[in-house]
Write an enzyme that holds these catalytic residues in place. Structure first.
Site, PDB file in Angstrom:
ATOM      1  N   LYS A  30       0.794  -1.229   0.000  1.00 41.14           N
ATOM      2  CA  LYS A  30       0.000   0.000   0.000  1.00 41.14           C
ATOM      3  C   LYS A  30       0.828   1.282   0.000  1.00 41.14           C
ATOM      4  O   LYS A  30       0.473   2.259  -0.655  1.00 41.14           O
ATOM      5  CB  LYS A  30      -0.981  -0.020   1.168  1.00 41.14           C
ATOM      6  CG  LYS A  30      -2.022  -1.126   1.038  1.00 41.14           C
ATOM      7  CD  LYS A  30      -3.007  -1.129   2.192  1.00 41.14           C
ATOM      8  CE  LYS A  30      -4.021  -2.256   2.032  1.00 41.14           C
ATOM      9  NZ  LYS A  30      -5.034  -2.256   3.100  1.00 41.14           N
ATOM     10  N   ASP A  66      -9.704   2.433   2.201  1.00 41.17           N
ATOM     11  CA  ASP A  66      -9.663   1.742   3.488  1.00 41.17           C
ATOM     12  C   ASP A  66     -10.236   2.612   4.603  1.00 41.17           C
ATOM     13  O   ASP A  66     -10.984   2.128   5.462  1.00 41.17           O
ATOM     14  CB  ASP A  66      -8.220   1.360   3.852  1.00 41.17           C
ATOM     15  CG  ASP A  66      -7.790   0.043   3.224  1.00 41.17           C
ATOM     16  OD1 ASP A  66      -8.666  -0.741   2.837  1.00 41.17           O
ATOM     17  OD2 ASP A  66      -6.576  -0.184   3.121  1.00 41.17           O
TER      18      ASP A  66
END
Length: 245
Positions: A30, A66
């Site tokens: 990420k 997220d």
């Protein structure tokens, strides 16, 4: 995709050549995904990680779903953050998104969200804590710290299929605490089983996974996706089938 920025770059190039609209990114990529992108949303930049890449012509655009996904999943529990004390385990891309989401939650009554972070690599926990005015807790003190916690979130890979278990003693948690685990394979982790055995409210990783996926669906297909019981049952079935030998 094996860990490493170069491996991620090759994978993204192959996906773009295959005319994909975009891709979701999972750990441990990420933070590298954000660095790889040509452009990024303010949210992804603020978090320092991206879990969603959209391919726009010859450019790669990064976003982070997220954080809103976690906030939506937590909201489904009728979560109230008045004077909430949260402990986040982990300091990677997922933890950064969770911490950012928590830091943005405001209680109408003026309650304070106090955030603590514990990570196996202490300097990363300290760096993340500084970003939100939180505090870092030594990894070995994670169980003892639960006496002052209302919300526990596992944002590590511990407990995931193929990974070591998360070792933590929940006995110090109060009866009103919530335990969340971002791991979704298995859906019911040992952490969640232990929490439910104590009668605590829980939030599994599948709920967050569904919520954050709606952002990608909107970007890539231009339509709104519904998160409902039917979707959850389909995903549970798929995960169960993938676990069969």
């Amino acid at each position: 995709v094996e860990p490493g920025a170069a491996n991620l770059k090759r994978a993204v190039a192959a996906l773009r050549a295959a005319r994909f609209a975009g891709v979701n990114v999972t750990l441990p990529h990420k933070e590298d995904a954000l660095k790889l992108a040509d452009t990024a949303t303010a949210l992804a930049r603020a978090i320092g990680a991206a879990n969603m890449l959209t391919f726009q012509g010859d450019r790669v655009h990064a976003d982070n779903s997220d954080a809103p996904g976690f906030a939506a999943a937590l909201g489904a529990l009728s979560f109230r953050n008045a004077e909430c004390r949260a402990l986040v385990l982990g300091a990677g891309g997922s933890a950064r998104a969770v911490v950012h989401a928590l830091s943005q939650m405001r209680d109408p009554a003026g309650g304070e969200m106090r955030i603590a972070i514990a990570n196996r690599h202490a300097p990363r926990a300290q760096d993340l804590a500084r970003l939100v005015g939180g505090r870092a807790i030594p990894w070995e003190d994670r169980s003892a710290a639960l006496a002052d916690v209302d919300l526990l979130i596992n944002a590590t890979s511990l407990g995931m299929v193929g990974e070591p278990p998360l070792e933590i003693d929940l006995r110090a948690l109060g009866a009103g605490a919530i335990v969340a685990d971002l791991v979704y394979n298995p859906v019911e982790t040992a952490l969640l089983r232990a929490a439910r055995a104590r009668g605590l409210r829980t939030l599994d990783g599948l709920e967050m996974l569904m919520q954050q996926a709606t952002c990608a669906y909107r970007s890539w297909f231009g339509a709104k996706a519904s998160v409902d019981r039917e979707l959850r049952l389909l995903l549970e079935k798929a995960l169960a089938e993938s676990a069969r030998p």
